[in-house]
Structures are given as structure tokens and as C-alpha cells.
Design an enzyme around this catalytic site. Sequence first.
Site, PDB file in Angstrom:
ATOM      1  N   ASN A   8       0.798  -1.400  -0.486  1.00 22.11           N
ATOM      2  CA  ASN A   8       0.246   0.159   0.274  1.00 22.11           C
ATOM      3  C   ASN A   8       1.003   1.292  -0.294  1.00 22.11           C
ATOM      4  OD1 ASN A   8      -1.764   2.175   0.754  1.00 22.11           O
ATOM      5  ND2 ASN A   8      -2.683   1.277   1.656  1.00 22.11           N
ATOM      6  N   ASP A  10       0.104   4.526  -0.261  1.00 25.28           N
ATOM      7  CA  ASP A  10      -0.819   5.462   0.304  1.00 25.28           C
ATOM      8  C   ASP A  10       0.353   6.944   0.560  1.00 25.28           C
ATOM      9  OD1 ASP A  10      -3.153   4.096  -0.477  1.00 25.28           O
ATOM     10  OD2 ASP A  10      -3.744   4.683   1.452  1.00 25.28           O
ATOM     11  N   HIS A  11       1.133   6.624   1.648  1.00 28.28           N
ATOM     12  CA  HIS A  11       1.988   6.994   2.568  1.00 28.28           C
ATOM     13  C   HIS A  11       3.015   7.997   1.562  1.00 28.28           C
ATOM     14  CE1 HIS A  11      -1.152   7.342   5.052  1.00 28.28           C
ATOM     15  NE2 HIS A  11      -0.783   5.813   5.790  1.00 28.28           N
ATOM     16  N   ARG A  19       3.220  18.791   0.637  1.00 27.72           N
ATOM     17  CA  ARG A  19       3.598  20.013   0.607  1.00 27.72           C
ATOM     18  C   ARG A  19       2.914  20.214  -0.512  1.00 27.72           C
ATOM     19  NH1 ARG A  19       8.657  22.148   0.975  1.00 27.72           N
ATOM     20  NH2 ARG A  19       8.988  22.193   4.034  1.00 27.72           N
ATOM     21  N   HIS A  44      -5.665   3.474  -1.092  1.00 31.30           N
ATOM     22  CA  HIS A  44      -6.882   3.585  -1.013  1.00 31.30           C
ATOM     23  C   HIS A  44      -7.619   5.201  -1.592  1.00 31.30           C
ATOM     24  CE1 HIS A  44      -9.728   4.166   2.997  1.00 31.30           C
ATOM     25  NE2 HIS A  44      -9.983   4.387   1.600  1.00 31.30           N
ATOM     26  N   ARG A  46      -9.372   8.291  -1.156  1.00 28.29           N
ATOM     27  CA  ARG A  46     -10.311   9.103   0.002  1.00 28.29           C
ATOM     28  C   ARG A  46     -11.340   9.685  -0.436  1.00 28.29           C
ATOM     29  NH1 ARG A  46      -8.831   6.823   5.303  1.00 28.29           N
ATOM     30  NH2 ARG A  46     -10.407   7.973   6.078  1.00 28.29           N
ATOM     31  N   ARG A  50      -7.547  12.739   0.690  1.00 20.44           N
ATOM     32  CA  ARG A  50      -6.008  13.154   1.306  1.00 20.44           C
ATOM     33  C   ARG A  50      -4.862  12.833   1.310  1.00 20.44           C
ATOM     34  NH1 ARG A  50      -6.953   9.474   7.657  1.00 20.44           N
ATOM     35  NH2 ARG A  50      -9.009  11.283   7.415  1.00 20.44           N
ATOM     36  N   HIS A  51      -4.759  11.892   0.758  1.00 18.43           N
ATOM     37  CA  HIS A  51      -3.008  11.374   0.172  1.00 18.43           C
ATOM     38  C   HIS A  51      -3.442  11.175  -1.482  1.00 18.43           C
ATOM     39  CE1 HIS A  51      -4.984   8.020   1.598  1.00 18.43           C
ATOM     40  NE2 HIS A  51      -5.109   7.288   2.864  1.00 18.43           N
ATOM     41  N   GLU A  71      -8.932   0.622  -2.305  1.00 18.55           N
ATOM     42  CA  GLU A  71      -9.555   0.366  -2.168  1.00 18.55           C
ATOM     43  C   GLU A  71     -10.852   1.865  -1.768  1.00 18.55           C
ATOM     44  OE1 GLU A  71      -6.957   0.231   1.933  1.00 18.55           O
ATOM     45  OE2 GLU A  71      -6.240  -0.962   1.571  1.00 18.55           O
ATOM     46  N   THR A 101      -7.283   6.698   9.944  1.00 20.44           N
ATOM     47  CA  THR A 101      -6.583   5.762   9.358  1.00 20.44           C
ATOM     48  C   THR A 101      -8.242   5.404   9.128  1.00 20.44           C
ATOM     49  OG1 THR A 101      -5.929   4.208   8.694  1.00 20.44           O
ATOM     50  CG2 THR A 101      -6.053   4.291  10.861  1.00 20.44           C
ATOM     51  N   THR A 102      -8.242   3.494   8.433  1.00 23.66           N
ATOM     52  CA  THR A 102      -9.469   2.850   8.935  1.00 23.66           C
ATOM     53  C   THR A 102      -9.950   2.075  10.039  1.00 23.66           C
ATOM     54  OG1 THR A 102      -9.290   2.075   6.024  1.00 23.66           O
ATOM     55  CG2 THR A 102     -10.955   0.998   7.348  1.00 23.66           C
ATOM     56  N   GLU A 152     -10.617  -9.342   3.056  1.00 23.00           N
ATOM     57  CA  GLU A 152      -9.632  -8.777   3.773  1.00 23.00           C
ATOM     58  C   GLU A 152     -10.328  -8.772   5.473  1.00 23.00           C
ATOM     59  OE1 GLU A 152      -7.127  -5.548   2.270  1.00 23.00           O
ATOM     60  OE2 GLU A 152      -6.103  -5.638   4.284  1.00 23.00           O
ATOM     61  N   HIS A 200      -3.500  -4.850   7.663  1.00 22.74           N
ATOM     62  CA  HIS A 200      -3.687  -3.592   8.693  1.00 22.74           C
ATOM     63  C   HIS A 200      -2.774  -3.205  10.147  1.00 22.74           C
ATOM     64  CE1 HIS A 200      -4.606   0.566  10.668  1.00 22.74           C
ATOM     65  NE2 HIS A 200      -6.081   0.622   9.399  1.00 22.74           N
ATOM     66  N   GLY A 222       0.813  -1.281   4.276  1.00 19.94           N
ATOM     67  CA  GLY A 222       1.432   0.140   4.092  1.00 19.94           C
ATOM     68  C   GLY A 222       2.582   0.891   5.027  1.00 19.94           C
TER      69      GLY A 222
HETATM   70  N1  PXP Z   1      -6.477  -3.041   3.889  1.00 18.08           N
HETATM   71  C1  PXP Z   1      -6.994  -1.686   4.106  1.00 18.08           C
HETATM   72  C2  PXP Z   1      -8.868  -2.513   3.851  1.00 18.08           C
HETATM   73  C3  PXP Z   1      -6.415  -0.401   4.748  1.00 18.08           C
HETATM   74  O1  PXP Z   1      -7.641   0.451   4.723  1.00 18.08           O
HETATM   75  C4  PXP Z   1      -5.064  -0.340   4.696  1.00 18.08           C
HETATM   76  C5  PXP Z   1      -4.641   1.328   5.135  1.00 18.08           C
HETATM   77  O2  PXP Z   1      -5.320   2.022   4.494  1.00 18.08           O
HETATM   78  C6  PXP Z   1      -4.770  -1.554   4.878  1.00 18.08           C
HETATM   79  C7  PXP Z   1      -4.487  -2.741   4.612  1.00 18.08           C
HETATM   80  C8  PXP Z   1      -2.533  -0.914   5.371  1.00 18.08           C
HETATM   81  O3  PXP Z   1      -2.547  -0.887   6.629  1.00 18.08           O
HETATM   82  P1  PXP Z   1      -1.075  -0.024   7.338  1.00 18.08           P
HETATM   83  O4  PXP Z   1      -0.622   0.993   6.438  1.00 18.08           O
HETATM   84  O5  PXP Z   1      -0.842   0.117   8.137  1.00 18.08           O
HETATM   85  O6  PXP Z   1      -0.426  -1.217   6.372  1.00 18.08           O
END
Ligand code: PXP
Length: 248
Positions: A8, A10-11, A19, A44, A46, A50-51, A71, A101-102, A152, A200, A222
Site C-alpha cells: 500500500n 498511500d503514504h 507540500r 486507497h 479516500r 488526503r493522499h 480500496e 486511518t481505516t 480482507e 492493517h 503499507g
Molecule cells: N488494508 C486495508 C483495507 C486498509 O484500509 C489499509 C490502510 O489503508 C491497509 C490494509 C494497510 O494498513 P497499513 O498501512 O497499516 O499497513
Amino acid sequence: MTARLNVNIDHVATVREARKTIEPSVVEAANLCEKAGADGITIHLRQDRRHIQDRDLEQLRSVVSTYLNLEHAVTDEMLLIAERVRPDAVSLVPESPNEITTEGGLDVAGNVPAIADAVRRLKAVGIHVSIFIDPSIGQIDAAAEAGADQIEICTAEYAEMTLDREDQSSDPEKVAAEIARIAAAAKYAKEKGIVVAAGHGLTTKNVGALASMPEISEFNIGHHIISRSIFIGLENAVTEMIEAINVR
Ligand code: PXP
């Protein structure tokens, strides 16, 4: 067979959005993850953007050669985007505006008609559909009723219990009970013919106990990988996680 790893990213976008600039590139991140052996890329989109941005999704759809897992929340806006962009998979997740977060899994049991409709729309355009749920038999039954290909399992509670925080040490009995709950859910879902993923809060330290469960065929990870990448680089962080998963 060992479980697949979708990274993942996202970050990577979170740092860029801090920025509102052009770096770091999510496309470059995806390329490096794939080069390091990741089986797929998860993002993801959103509602608050936000990301990950809509443009990231479009670009990643054209460059990700492994597997793109999107996602998103169960909304008409998101379903229209997924139907148009066609990721390989969609993971339906709950979303609330102020969450960090979720927070936990989707309540499928309380919303079967709406979720079944979303699953039907996505499957109609050839998308593999996963639903993010807590490790509960009732939610698995509801996900099956809604027509999901995959669940999941939300590992947030397990992850929280296994985190080595300075102010709290983990309780081995509680951890064992949560692992047993996840194992039972994974087994139950697999027996129903549903593909089982988990994710997660997973780290190289806590993933092993779950990676040894033969029913779990995919991990979505992620934050830990991106955090580690700051110090050891993204490819090394992905490799390190693959090694932690390859315990079977
Ligand atoms: N699975 C789902 C459904 C999520 O929403 C997330 C976080 O976006 C993750 C996995 C990954 O979680 P983490 O970033 O804590 O590894």
C-alpha cells in the site's frame, strides 16, 4: 504456497500532499515495489483525497504491471471511478471523515443490499471484489451473501496488541486469543470458497503469526513498509517484508 504481498503506497502520496508538490512520485514507488518483488500495489482513494489523487489512480492503472488493488468506500462516486478505471481488484472499506486511518472492518451484516449492489456493479466490469471486515463469522456470512470474491480480515486489533509501545506491554494471552480469532475466521471463509486476505498495522515483527496460516493468501501492508523505507530504501523495505511473510 506463500501469501502474496500488495504494498500500500498511500503514504508516499501523504508525503507529497504535505507540500502539494510533485515528489515523491507514486509511480516511481510502484515501480520500485514491483522490482523488489511485490505482487501488487494497493491504494486507497479516500473521499477527502488526503493522499492518493484521482490522477494517481489513472497513472498507476497504466504503469502497474502486477496487480492494482483499489480500496474505496461504498459510494456512487467511487463506484463510478472504479467502473471507469478498472483496477484489477477493489477492496470495499468503511470510511469516516475524521478518522486517522481505516477504523475496523465494514459492517456488511447491517448493509447487505447496498453492498451487494456495489459488488454486483464491480463484478459486472470484471473487477475482483474484496470486502474489508473484522474477523467475525457473521460478517463473513454477510460478505458471502453480498457476493464478495474475497474478504480482507482487519488485523488492526491484533496489530495494536503487538505494538511495542513504551507505555504498554503486550499481553500474550490476549494476543493468542486474537490470533485464534483470525485463524478461525480465515478457515471459515476459505471453507465457504472465499479468498482470504489480511491487513492493517502489520509489520515485519507481527506478520509471521498470520503468514503461517495457509488460508491467508494475500497481505496488504503499507505504513510499516513506507516507514522503513525512510531508513533503508523502498526496495529493501519491500524485500524485508517478503522475507518476513515467507515463513511457510
Ligand atoms: N488494508 C486495508 C483495507 C486498509 O484500509 C489499509 C490502510 O489503508 C491497509 C490494509 C494497510 O494498513 P497499513 O498501512 O497499516 O499497513
